[in-house]
Design an enzyme around this catalytic site. Structure first.
Site, PDB file in Angstrom:
ATOM      1  N   LYS A 148      94.805  40.388  45.754  1.00 27.52           N
ATOM      2  CA  LYS A 148      95.505  39.107  45.836  1.00 27.52           C
ATOM      3  C   LYS A 148      96.960  39.212  46.279  1.00 27.52           C
ATOM      4  CE  LYS A 148      92.676  36.810  42.408  1.00 27.52           C
ATOM      5  NZ  LYS A 148      92.658  36.142  41.104  1.00 27.52           N
TER       6      LYS A 148
ATOM      7  N   ARG B 270      95.097  62.729  33.782  1.00 29.00           N
ATOM      8  CA  ARG B 270      96.337  62.369  33.076  1.00 29.00           C
ATOM      9  C   ARG B 270      96.749  63.446  32.073  1.00 29.00           C
ATOM     10  NH1 ARG B 270      95.518  55.864  32.306  1.00 29.00           N
ATOM     11  NH2 ARG B 270      96.284  55.347  34.379  1.00 29.00           N
TER      12      ARG B 270
ATOM     13  N   GLY C 275     100.425  49.566  37.130  1.00 25.40           N
ATOM     14  CA  GLY C 275     101.371  48.468  36.903  1.00 25.40           C
ATOM     15  C   GLY C 275     102.814  48.946  36.939  1.00 25.40           C
TER      16      GLY C 275
ATOM     17  N   GLY D  60      97.144  52.712  40.734  1.00 26.67           N
ATOM     18  CA  GLY D  60      96.015  51.793  40.645  1.00 26.67           C
ATOM     19  C   GLY D  60      94.831  52.192  41.508  1.00 26.67           C
TER      20      GLY D  60
HETATM   21  P1  ADP Z   1      95.991  48.502  43.381  1.00 22.69           P
HETATM   22  O1  ADP Z   1      95.397  48.737  42.013  1.00 22.69           O
HETATM   23  O2  ADP Z   1      95.888  49.706  44.270  1.00 22.69           O
HETATM   24  O3  ADP Z   1      97.377  47.939  43.307  1.00 22.69           O
HETATM   25  P2  ADP Z   1      94.731  45.909  43.496  1.00 22.69           P
HETATM   26  O4  ADP Z   1      94.397  46.003  42.050  1.00 22.69           O
HETATM   27  O5  ADP Z   1      95.750  44.937  43.919  1.00 22.69           O
HETATM   28  O6  ADP Z   1      95.095  47.373  44.081  1.00 22.69           O
HETATM   29  O7  ADP Z   1      93.418  45.542  44.314  1.00 22.69           O
HETATM   30  C1  ADP Z   1      92.263  46.315  44.265  1.00 22.69           C
HETATM   31  C2  ADP Z   1      91.058  45.461  44.459  1.00 22.69           C
HETATM   32  O8  ADP Z   1      91.141  44.712  45.656  1.00 22.69           O
HETATM   33  C3  ADP Z   1      89.790  46.275  44.583  1.00 22.69           C
HETATM   34  O9  ADP Z   1      88.983  46.020  43.453  1.00 22.69           O
HETATM   35  C4  ADP Z   1      89.145  45.778  45.858  1.00 22.69           C
HETATM   36  O10 ADP Z   1      87.754  45.579  45.734  1.00 22.69           O
HETATM   37  C5  ADP Z   1      89.832  44.445  46.073  1.00 22.69           C
HETATM   38  N1  ADP Z   1      89.752  44.037  47.465  1.00 22.69           N
HETATM   39  C6  ADP Z   1      90.191  44.690  48.554  1.00 22.69           C
HETATM   40  N2  ADP Z   1      89.882  44.025  49.679  1.00 22.69           N
HETATM   41  C7  ADP Z   1      89.226  42.901  49.306  1.00 22.69           C
HETATM   42  C8  ADP Z   1      88.643  41.818  50.004  1.00 22.69           C
HETATM   43  N3  ADP Z   1      88.673  41.737  51.331  1.00 22.69           N
HETATM   44  N4  ADP Z   1      88.048  40.848  49.262  1.00 22.69           N
HETATM   45  C9  ADP Z   1      88.010  40.917  47.943  1.00 22.69           C
HETATM   46  N5  ADP Z   1      88.554  41.911  47.213  1.00 22.69           N
HETATM   47  C10 ADP Z   1      89.154  42.904  47.883  1.00 22.69           C
HETATM   48 MG    MG Z   2      94.405  47.464  40.552  1.00 20.24          MG
END
Ligand code: ADP
Ligand code: MG
Length: 399
Positions: free
Chosen positions: A197, A36, A376, A353
């Site tokens: 989620k 960063r 975010g 993220g």
């Molecule tokens: P980003 O930060 O890229 O937007 P998120 O924060 O929404 O992504 O999600 C990331 C998390 O999702 C990771 O910690 C990962 O372990 C979890 N994850 C991915 N696939 C699964 C799964 N099948 N079951 C549980 N958690 C999961």
């Molecule tokens: Mg995340």
């Protein structure tokens, strides 16, 4: 871009208050990852080389209005000084006589870093008196902190209400690359959405539904979609209260002719931990006491075959529990595939993220069209929301 940038004013001799995102990991008094800090160098150098007097401000961590020794910005100033090959003093407090004095003594081409803004609760509360005190340090304001642009704080919204406000070069790069996705993506346009989620990604799915030709959905959120299609997912992460949302999204996609590709095979594990017993099963055969932890190889092959046709791809969210290396194959394959796809001349943007962490871990970040520095913030941008820290910057038309 419709926002004015650092290129739209003359920095010479001016005191310029620059909001940067120096929220970096610190370990044993040293910066552990300076990504960063490096991301802000183009803007800082641009202003310094043209004789600006640069006052940098940032937050670090969540000190919640109290002075926390481990959240001091001194290690950041140290690292920035090494990168710029010049002294970067750090004040002991964002406010106070000493800081006012240091700002007043700045000469053309010199830079100073204010202490962690969030040592003052007034920062996150967007307190007008705090914003006014900060604004007094500059004649011009620049925001280069895309990662906090979705927050209406004193340093992101309060100060630019007082000073003429411009986008930094990093901020410009984020806005240009992310808005190109939403405004005129070259077709076919695909979104790869993963992560834990559905609840966190519903708005993104709904907004992108109007833009994309197809979705690839993986990660924990795919489980809720699989249940919406009548499968059972054993012990997997599942949002029971979101199954209806998933059904609604599937129906909306069908109506619009937007394809949704879900996994057809799944890596399931007895426990979501390192070394746990695991195997690959078709989605209609997920055992009761096992958890889905990654997309399977047949899914990966199908995803890649579809994405090979896409001229524009945005990726947000890992396709499995990639923090456990054994369950990271789907995510790593996707990162490598999309990296090659970008290098073949297609537009591929990774949106913030954990997906960015996955790409950086493989040292592939440079190969993509754009890798967002905001988690975010990039999510809210892709949801079609107006980010307060961007909205407040001067518009080109109004200039
Ligand atoms: P980003 O930060 O890229 O937007 P998120 O924060 O929404 O992504 O999600 C990331 C998390 O999702 C990771 O910690 C990962 O372990 C979890 N994850 C991915 N696939 C699964 C799964 N099948 N079951 C549980 N958690 C999961
Ligand atoms: Mg995340």
């Amino acid at each position: 871009m419709d926002k004015l940038t650092v290129r739209d004013f003359d920095p010479a001799g001016k005191r310029i208050l620059v909001r940067v995102d120096f929220n970096v990991p610190i370990e044993d008094g040293k910066v552990k990852d300076d990504t960063r800090i490096r991301a802000s160098l183009p803007t800082i150098r641009y202003l310094l080389e043209r004789g600006g007097r640069v006052v940098l401000m940032s937050h670090l961590g969540r000190p919640n209005g109290k002075v926390i020794e481990s959240a001091r910005l001194r290690p950041v100033a140290q690292r920035l000084g090494e990168l710029l090959r010049m002294a970067v003093p750090c004040t002991g407090d964002a406010l106070g006589i000493g800081t006012e004095d240091a700002v007043g003594r700045l000469k053309n081409g010199q830079v100073l870093l204010l202490e962690n803004l969030r040592f003052h609760a007034a920062e996150e509360a967007n307190d007008p008196a705090f914003a006014k005190a900060l604004a007094a340090y500059g004649e011009v304001y620049v925001n280069d902190a895309f990662g906090t642009a979705h927050r209406a704080h004193a340093s992101t919204v309060g100060v630019p209400q007082i000073l003429p406000a411009f986008a930094g070069l990093l901020m410009e790069r984020e806005i240009v690359n992310l808005s190109r996705l939403l405004e005129n993506p070259e077709k076919p346009f695909a979104a790869v959405i993963g992560g834990a989620k559905v609840s966190g990604k519903i708005k993104v799915l709904e907004h992108l539904m109007e833009k994309v030709d197809f979705f690839v959905i993986g990660g924990g959120m795919a489980n809720t979609f699989l249940v919406a299609q009548g499968h059972s997912v054993g012990k997997s992460l599942l949002e029971k209260d979101r199954v209806e949302d998933a059904q609604r999204i599937l129906a909306a996609a069908e109506e619009r002719g937007v394809r949704i590709l879900l996994p057809t095979d799944i890596v399931v594990a007895k426990e979501v931990t390192r070394g746990a017993e695991h195997k690959i099963v078709p989605v209609h055969k997920i055992p009761n006491s096992w958890s889905a932890v990654d997309v399977g190889p047949a899914s990966t092959a199908a995803f890649e075959a579809a994405l090979a046709e896409a001229r524009t791809v945005v990726w947000n969210g890992p396709l499995g529990v990639f923090e456990v290396p054994t369950f990271g194959d789907g995510t790593r394959s996707m990162a490598r595939f999309l990296s090659r796809h970008a290098q073949a001349g297609n537009t591929v943007v990774v949106g913030g993220g954990d997906s960015v962490a996955a790409v950086e871990e493989l040292k592939l970040a440079e190969t993509f069209t754009h890798v967002s520095t905001g988690g975010g913030a990039s999510l809210e941008f892709l949801e079609g929301q107006e980010l307060p820290g961007i909205a407040i910057l001067r518009d080109r038309a109004a200039a």
